[in-house]
Design an enzyme around this catalytic site. Structure first.
Site, PDB file in Angstrom:
ATOM      1  N   MET A   1       0.850  -1.193   0.000  1.00 12.31           N
ATOM      2  CA  MET A   1       0.000   0.000   0.000  1.00 12.31           C
ATOM      3  C   MET A   1       0.886   1.244   0.000  1.00 12.31           C
ATOM      4  O   MET A   1       2.088   1.157   0.143  1.00 12.31           O
ATOM      5  CB  MET A   1      -0.937  -0.007   1.211  1.00 12.31           C
ATOM      6  CG  MET A   1      -1.825  -1.221   1.256  1.00 12.31           C
ATOM      7  SD  MET A   1      -2.982  -1.296  -0.115  1.00 12.31           S
ATOM      8  CE  MET A   1      -4.448  -0.655   0.678  1.00 12.31           C
ATOM      9  N   CYS A   2       0.241   2.367  -0.085  1.00 11.31           N
ATOM     10  CA  CYS A   2       0.981   3.605  -0.276  1.00 11.31           C
ATOM     11  C   CYS A   2       0.306   4.680   0.565  1.00 11.31           C
ATOM     12  O   CYS A   2      -0.713   4.442   1.189  1.00 11.31           O
ATOM     13  CB  CYS A   2       0.930   4.007  -1.741  1.00 11.31           C
ATOM     14  SG  CYS A   2       1.392   2.659  -2.843  1.00 11.31           S
ATOM     15  N   GLU A   3       0.868   5.849   0.550  1.00 11.99           N
ATOM     16  CA  GLU A   3       0.189   6.985   1.178  1.00 11.99           C
ATOM     17  C   GLU A   3       0.077   8.141   0.193  1.00 11.99           C
ATOM     18  O   GLU A   3       0.998   8.418  -0.576  1.00 11.99           O
ATOM     19  CB  GLU A   3       0.923   7.436   2.444  1.00 11.99           C
ATOM     20  CG  GLU A   3       0.882   6.356   3.505  1.00 11.99           C
ATOM     21  CD  GLU A   3       0.655   6.881   4.920  1.00 11.99           C
ATOM     22  OE1 GLU A   3       0.238   8.050   5.097  1.00 11.99           O
ATOM     23  OE2 GLU A   3       0.891   6.100   5.842  1.00 11.99           O
TER      24      GLU A   3
END
Lengths: 258, 258
Positions: A1-3
């Site tokens: 996942m990422c931000e």
């Protein structure tokens, strides 16, 4: 996942404070060590700084933190790779020209085995995220002959978001430099800062800024982020399916998909 | 007018030496104070650094000079504005995605009142140069359904160059990351460096580099520039109408238009 991190304001605004918080999550306070990128709109142009190196020790990220570029729309991203190797071509945000404007997109989530139709826009790298962005622009271009106001694009945009989130996790930020669109499939937060401005304190690193000293009474600045970046302000969490559209710092349309 | 710099090599090569020379012409030893830009290919990705500020005192240019990015294809440009205001959107090189690759273009010269057909690719800024680039890509996309090898594109490319130079001064550099194309309408020079490598001394600033210490015996590096960047090496001047195509540092096709 990422931000994700997005900013939209009614005056050119310095994003360094929020960007500094985000960069800590790029390998220090967060696991997002597989690159980072930030796009600053400057008039019709866009400055894109990217690095497949972790944000917390990227030399380019340090330049960006020293160099207070002011912008009305910013989209930034730190990456924890799931689909696609760690390389520059797989680093968000992605940019394409449509109707003589730079469109910019960043994605948090995963759409396993997403396959867009091969059409005008093609991915350069091999992420699901860039494939979705190209698919979205191909749909827009297929449906509208020429520069359509964003209000006319919204139904298509929301249909596409509904379809993408059925295929996986799809939180995204999109802009053409005139507006900022955010969609939440699972996780996204927002805050709109306006007078009276006060101090803000980052969650991820010991840093406080007094926005009062940096702003005028008329400034309106909205920040969207995967998670609240400060610990002494009230952020609003998006509900799953919730979306918003901002221009000049203000929300001009919003809603929630079932 | 402007100055161009292109590099193509068979191994990732540091362009800092040549770039440092070019940046001096951005307001110090040359009049090209209206911005600068440099695109470094990194795999299929491209790093684009640009600034509408003069190259000789741009903070981003100083970062690029401190930060030895190695690349097999580089296109750089310093600008002296004639058509279009000084702003980021008017700063070369220009980049567009075609067939899943980043195509990059920089132009030296002027095509007064150039008007491309409004088609898929549209200029974001208001320079003749970006309009020509969009026109060129629109022609390529119109003529070929999908990714065509550059050898098949060459006749179209040369026809377009012939047409553009009838409308003004048209020296250009073009790449898709796999090859570098250069066309001379009035002014362009080239040098190919290979073993035995020796020292090179910049014309525009007191700086010498010993390429022997930085290279292996197999390295081949071609540099194209509006004017020779060094004063102790033999550069070859292009004749008006002359063009060349380089891959892995070597010239793979060349010729001259009438």
């Amino acid at each position: 996942m990422c931000e994700l991190l997005g900013m939209n304001a009614n005056v050119p605004t310095d994003i360094v404070f929020s960007f500094t918080g985000l960069m800590q999550r790029g390998g220090r306070t967060g696991p997002h060590k597989d690159g980072w990128g930030v796009a600053f709109y400057e008039g019709r142009g866009v400055r894109l700084f990217q690095d497949p190196a972790p944000g917390c020790d990227s030399e380019v990220a340090q330049l960006v933190q020293r160099f207070p570029i002011k912008s009305e729309v910013v989209i930034a991203h730190v990456r924890q790779a799931n689909v696609g190797q760690v390389c520059l071509a797989n680093t968000h945000p992605f940019v394409r020209e449509l109707w003589g404007r730079n469109w910019c997109f960043a994605h948090n989530g995963q759409l396993t085995a997403f396959t867009g139709r091969r059409d005008f826009y093609c991915p350069v790298g091999d992420t699901d995220s860039e494939a979705v962005f190209c698919d979205l622009l191909n749909r827009i271009r297929g449906a509208f002959a020429d520069d359509a106001p964003v209000q006319l694009l919204l139904p298509l945009l929301l249909n596409a978001c509904a379809e993408y989130r059925r295929q996986g996790v799809f939180n995204c930020l999109l802009s053409n430099g005139q507006w900022l669109f955010g969609f939440c499939s699972t996780k996204l937060a927002r805050i709109t800062r306006r007078a009276p401005f006060g101090p803000a304190h980052l969650k991820d690193v010991e840093l406080e800024v007094d926005f009062h000293a940096q702003t005028t009474a008329n400034d309106v600045v909205t920040v969207l982020a995967t998670e609240a970046l400060t610990d002494n302000e009230q952020w609003t969490l998006f509900q799953p399916g919730e979306w918003g559209l901002w221009a000049a710092g203000e929300c001009i349309a919003s809603g929630r998909l079932d």
